[in-house]
Write a protein that holds these residues in place. Structure first.
Motif, PDB file in Angstrom:
ATOM      1  N   LEU A  21       5.558 -14.113  -0.818  1.00 31.26           N
ATOM      2  CA  LEU A  21       4.610 -14.304   0.277  1.00 31.26           C
ATOM      3  C   LEU A  21       3.259 -14.781  -0.244  1.00 31.26           C
ATOM      4  O   LEU A  21       2.616 -15.646   0.355  1.00 31.26           O
ATOM      5  CB  LEU A  21       4.442 -13.002   1.061  1.00 31.26           C
ATOM      6  CG  LEU A  21       5.536 -12.688   2.079  1.00 31.26           C
ATOM      7  CD1 LEU A  21       5.383 -11.269   2.611  1.00 31.26           C
ATOM      8  CD2 LEU A  21       5.502 -13.681   3.237  1.00 31.26           C
ATOM      9  N   GLY A  22       2.818 -14.211  -1.353  1.00 26.63           N
ATOM     10  CA  GLY A  22       1.550 -14.646  -1.937  1.00 26.63           C
ATOM     11  C   GLY A  22       1.610 -16.097  -2.375  1.00 26.63           C
ATOM     12  O   GLY A  22       0.676 -16.873  -2.140  1.00 26.63           O
ATOM     13  N   LEU A  23       2.723 -16.480  -3.004  1.00 30.19           N
ATOM     14  CA  LEU A  23       2.910 -17.864  -3.423  1.00 30.19           C
ATOM     15  C   LEU A  23       2.916 -18.798  -2.211  1.00 30.19           C
ATOM     16  O   LEU A  23       2.298 -19.869  -2.226  1.00 30.19           O
ATOM     17  CB  LEU A  23       4.231 -18.003  -4.192  1.00 30.19           C
ATOM     18  CG  LEU A  23       4.602 -19.412  -4.677  1.00 30.19           C
ATOM     19  CD1 LEU A  23       3.622 -19.876  -5.744  1.00 30.19           C
ATOM     20  CD2 LEU A  23       6.029 -19.413  -5.225  1.00 30.19           C
ATOM     21  N   ALA A  24       3.596 -18.374  -1.153  1.00 29.69           N
ATOM     22  CA  ALA A  24       3.658 -19.190   0.055  1.00 29.69           C
ATOM     23  C   ALA A  24       2.280 -19.335   0.688  1.00 29.69           C
ATOM     24  O   ALA A  24       1.921 -20.418   1.169  1.00 29.69           O
ATOM     25  CB  ALA A  24       4.636 -18.569   1.056  1.00 29.69           C
ATOM     26  N   ALA A  25       1.504 -18.260   0.702  1.00 33.33           N
ATOM     27  CA  ALA A  25       0.168 -18.320   1.293  1.00 33.33           C
ATOM     28  C   ALA A  25      -0.724 -19.298   0.537  1.00 33.33           C
ATOM     29  O   ALA A  25      -1.439 -20.113   1.140  1.00 33.33           O
ATOM     30  CB  ALA A  25      -0.461 -16.929   1.316  1.00 33.33           C
TER      31      ALA A  25
END
Length: 337
Positions: A48-52
């Motif tokens: 999720l952090g990478l996607a954000a």
């Protein structure tokens, strides 16, 4: 700055546009990370952090898509009433996003937004739907992008199976888990190019119709940053219902399959955003790529009943969001008189 009805209306539209951006983030987070999470290439929070971060970066390359959304789909009536049309259209998209999120269906936030704008415009006095552009820039890509995603996903997975036919499964899975970090990052950037850009287009449309800027296509710097930030925050909040559908219910993904699906989907998103300037659905693209990849095992490996429900959601998204927007416009029209 003097508080005027136009200013209040513009701020209201910008507010709902950013709310849509946030729901788009958690609704479509699955597009970028479901495959990586399901193959255990990345932990959920890291994914999720990478996607954000990827969404935030990609938003700064989506100007072409933003201009198409802001100046290519509908012609609004003049005055404050035009802002009521945009307000109702975006609320229709938000409502459909929440409905499909509740049922775990990966529908298209993009087509919900387009459907909402069209529905509200149809009821407005003086509003015109540019049906030729809708057909060329929305409906045609809606049909073609899943076909392209499915076909390329199938072909790339066949190529991977042939190239690594003598490899040891354990080593291959470890290698492709690492490769998935790159493909998931690429997918996230592509998602930002497409979906944050649509919110930017709505904000620019509001600024122009409210008389706060003279250009229909100029995107102020703060619009880039605000839209990118809201999409990133929504993505980090996560949309676990849809992540489970994409990552586990269509097929059982392994790292090679996840890498192939993400690589194909990101390539299609990049081509449409940077070359064609076309606003396509990230949901349609990644889901069809997953189906194509899964079909290389055997046709029965794809859970076609789940895929069928997803396709039905794709088909009804545009008219459903349009209908909700029509009802919403009738309710809010007196406020934008």
């Amino acid at each position: 700055m003097t508080v005027t009805p136009e200013l209040i209306a513009v701020l209201a539209v910008i507010g709902v546009a950013l709310a849509f951006d946030y729901t788009n983030g958690f609704h479509d987070a699955a597009n970028a990370i479901a495959t990586s999470v399901s193959t255990r290439a990345l932990t959920p929070r890291i994914a999720l952090g990478l996607a954000a971060v990827g969404n935030f970066i990609g938003a700064h390359f989506g100007a072409g898509v933003a201009k198409t959304v802001g100046d290519g789909l509908v012609t609004l009536p003049t005055g404050v009433s035009s802002l009521g049309v945009v307000f109702a259209g975006v609320l229709g998209a938000i409502a459909w996003n929440l409905i499909t999120w509740y049922f775990g269906l990966p529908s298209s936030s993009s087509h919900a937004l387009f459907g909402g704008l069209v529905g509200a415009t149809l009821l407005s006095t003086g509003g015109i739907v540019q049906w030729v552009n809708i057909g060329e820039k929305v409906l045609l890509p809606m049909v073609l992008s899943p076909i392209v995603g499915l076909t390329l996903g199938y072909l790339l997975m066949l190529a991977i199976l042939w190239l690594f036919r003598k490899g040891q499964p354990g080593k291959l899975n470890r290698g492709f888990r690492w490769a998935q970090t790159a493909s998931a990052a690429a997918m996230s950037v592509g998602h930002g190019m497409q979906d944050a850009a649509k919110t930017m287009g709505i904000v620019v449309l509001a600024l122009y119709t409210g008389g706060f800027q003279e250009s229909k296509t100029h995107i102020p710097g703060w619009v880039f940053w605000t839209s990118a930030t809201m999409l990133a925050l929504g993505t980090y909040a996560g949309g676990w219902r849809i992540i489970r559908t994409l990552g586990r219910k269509i097929i059982d993904l392994g790292p090679p399959e996840g890498f192939a699906a993400e690589t194909v989907a990101s390539a299609v998103l990049y081509f449409n955003a940077l070359v064609l300037k076309a606003p396509i659905s990230t949901t349609h693209t990644i889901t069809s790529a997953i189906m194509g990849v899964g079909a290389t095992k055997r046709l029965s490996a794809v859970r076609w009943n789940v895929a069928g429900n997803i396709v039905i959601a794709w088909i009804i998204t545009f008219p459903a969001a349009a209908l909700i927007a029509c009802v919403t416009y009738l309710l809010v029209r007196p406020l934008f008189g």
